[in-house]
Design a protein around this motif. Structure first.
Motif, short mmCIF file in Angstrom:
data_model
loop_
_atom_site.label_atom_id
_atom_site.label_comp_id
_atom_site.label_asym_id
_atom_site.label_seq_id
_atom_site.Cartn_x
_atom_site.Cartn_y
_atom_site.Cartn_z
N SER A 148 -10.06 16.79 -0.78
CA SER A 148 -10.30 16.89 0.49
C SER A 148 -9.59 17.60 1.18
O SER A 148 -9.97 18.79 2.19
CB SER A 148 -10.38 15.55 0.91
N LYS A 198 -6.92 4.34 -11.96
CA LYS A 198 -7.61 4.29 -10.59
C LYS A 198 -6.78 5.03 -9.31
O LYS A 198 -7.49 5.37 -8.61
CB LYS A 198 -7.77 2.80 -10.48
N GLY A 199 -5.60 4.58 -9.53
CA GLY A 199 -4.80 5.09 -8.50
C GLY A 199 -4.58 6.63 -8.24
O GLY A 199 -4.70 7.37 -7.24
N SER A 251 -8.81 12.74 -5.25
CA SER A 251 -9.89 12.64 -4.18
C SER A 251 -9.14 13.33 -2.94
O SER A 251 -9.91 14.23 -2.02
CB SER A 251 -10.44 11.54 -4.06
N THR A 252 -8.19 12.63 -2.53
CA THR A 252 -7.50 13.10 -1.38
C THR A 252 -7.07 14.45 -1.34
O THR A 252 -7.30 15.41 -0.28
CB THR A 252 -6.33 12.19 -1.12
N GLU A 279 1.12 4.11 -2.97
CA GLU A 279 1.10 5.58 -2.68
C GLU A 279 2.00 6.51 -3.27
O GLU A 279 1.84 7.62 -3.77
CB GLU A 279 0.53 5.71 -1.24
N LYS A 323 0.67 -1.12 -0.03
CA LYS A 323 0.04 0.21 -0.07
C LYS A 323 0.95 1.02 0.07
O LYS A 323 0.63 2.09 -0.76
CB LYS A 323 -0.87 -0.15 1.21
N LEU A 341 -7.32 8.82 -9.45
CA LEU A 341 -8.34 9.09 -9.12
C LEU A 341 -8.49 9.30 -7.64
O LEU A 341 -8.78 10.18 -6.87
CB LEU A 341 -9.40 8.23 -9.56
N LYS A 342 -7.79 8.31 -6.67
CA LYS A 342 -7.78 8.29 -5.24
C LYS A 342 -6.93 9.60 -4.95
O LYS A 342 -7.30 10.32 -3.65
CB LYS A 342 -7.22 7.14 -4.80
N VAL A 343 -5.83 9.76 -5.50
CA VAL A 343 -4.80 11.06 -5.35
C VAL A 343 -5.48 12.29 -5.45
O VAL A 343 -5.52 13.15 -4.47
CB VAL A 343 -3.70 10.94 -6.14
#
Length: 219
Positions: free
Chosen positions: A146, A135-136, A142-143, A110, A106, A138-140
């Motif tokens: 936020s 996909k990875g 989103s973080t 990251e 993990k 998109l998570k970055v």
């Protein structure tokens, strides 16, 4: 380091097997005695030799019977509460290793996505990315969004007004600065010794102390 390979004695003669058993039992008893002394516990060993009714007992038959009776007095739940099977122990070790490997994977994922994000900012084409990288990312995204929203909320909050205690402290600090000012100290010293004031009228031959501003002849 590989473990020592043990000899298979099933095809050996009875005398050879008995000789090997005696040597192994002696070594086993020595280890059990060390374990009993170091951990301050009672250890009982019962070995059933193939073809013999009378077992081999360590340290003695009476001690082994006493330990066995005390063990059998416990209920099945109490006996199994701290009972560990070798397979369960090994499975626990495997689970911990897998958990550790999962955390490392993990973290690597990251770091890889963060590096890829920086490369996109520098001008790398997004068309060269595969599905896993998208996909990875998109998570970055989103973080990071936020974190930006949280920062905006912090900047929109009005500053807290100073409390009464803070005002009192500020006033006290200002007065202390004034008292320590050299000009203020010099001025107060001048007022104290009378050098900066006019002397009060005194009795004399030509003026009256109760004069209203005009000189009067005392005669």
């Amino acid at each position: 380091m590989a473990g020592k390979r043990h000899r298979d004695t099933r095809d050996c003669s009875e005398n050879v097997r008995n000789s090997i058993l005696d040597r192994r039992a002696t070594s086993f008893f020595k280890k059990a005695e060390e374990f009993s002394i170091l951990c301050d516990v009672e250890v009982a060993i019962i070995i059933f030799r193939p073809g013999n009714i009378q077992p081999i007992a360590w340290k003695s038959t009476s001690l082994d019977q006493d330990v066995l009776k005390r063990y059998l007095r416990f209920t099945k739940f109490e006996r199994l509460k701290k009972f560990v099977i070798h397979e369960t122990y090994l499975q626990g070790k495997v689970d911990k290793k897998e958990e550790h490997i999962g955390k490392l994977e993990k973290t690597n994922e990251e770091n890889e996505m963060e590096l890829l994000f920086n490369q996109l900012v520098e001008g790398k084409s997004i068309n060269k990315l595969d599905a896993r990288q998208m996909k990875g990312l998109l998570k970055v995204f989103s973080t990071k969004l936020s974190k930006i929203d949280e920062r905006k909320k912090e900047l929109k909050q009005p500053p807290n007004p100073p409390s009464n205690n803070e005002n009192v402290t500020l006033s006290a600090s200002t007065m202390e600065d004034v008292f320590n000012d050299p000009w203020f100290i010099e001025s107060m010293a001048t007022l104290g010794d009378g050098s900066g004031t006019k002397p009060a009228p005194t009795e004399g031959n030509d003026t009256n102390v109760e004069d209203d501003g005009h000189s009067k002849d005392l005669n």
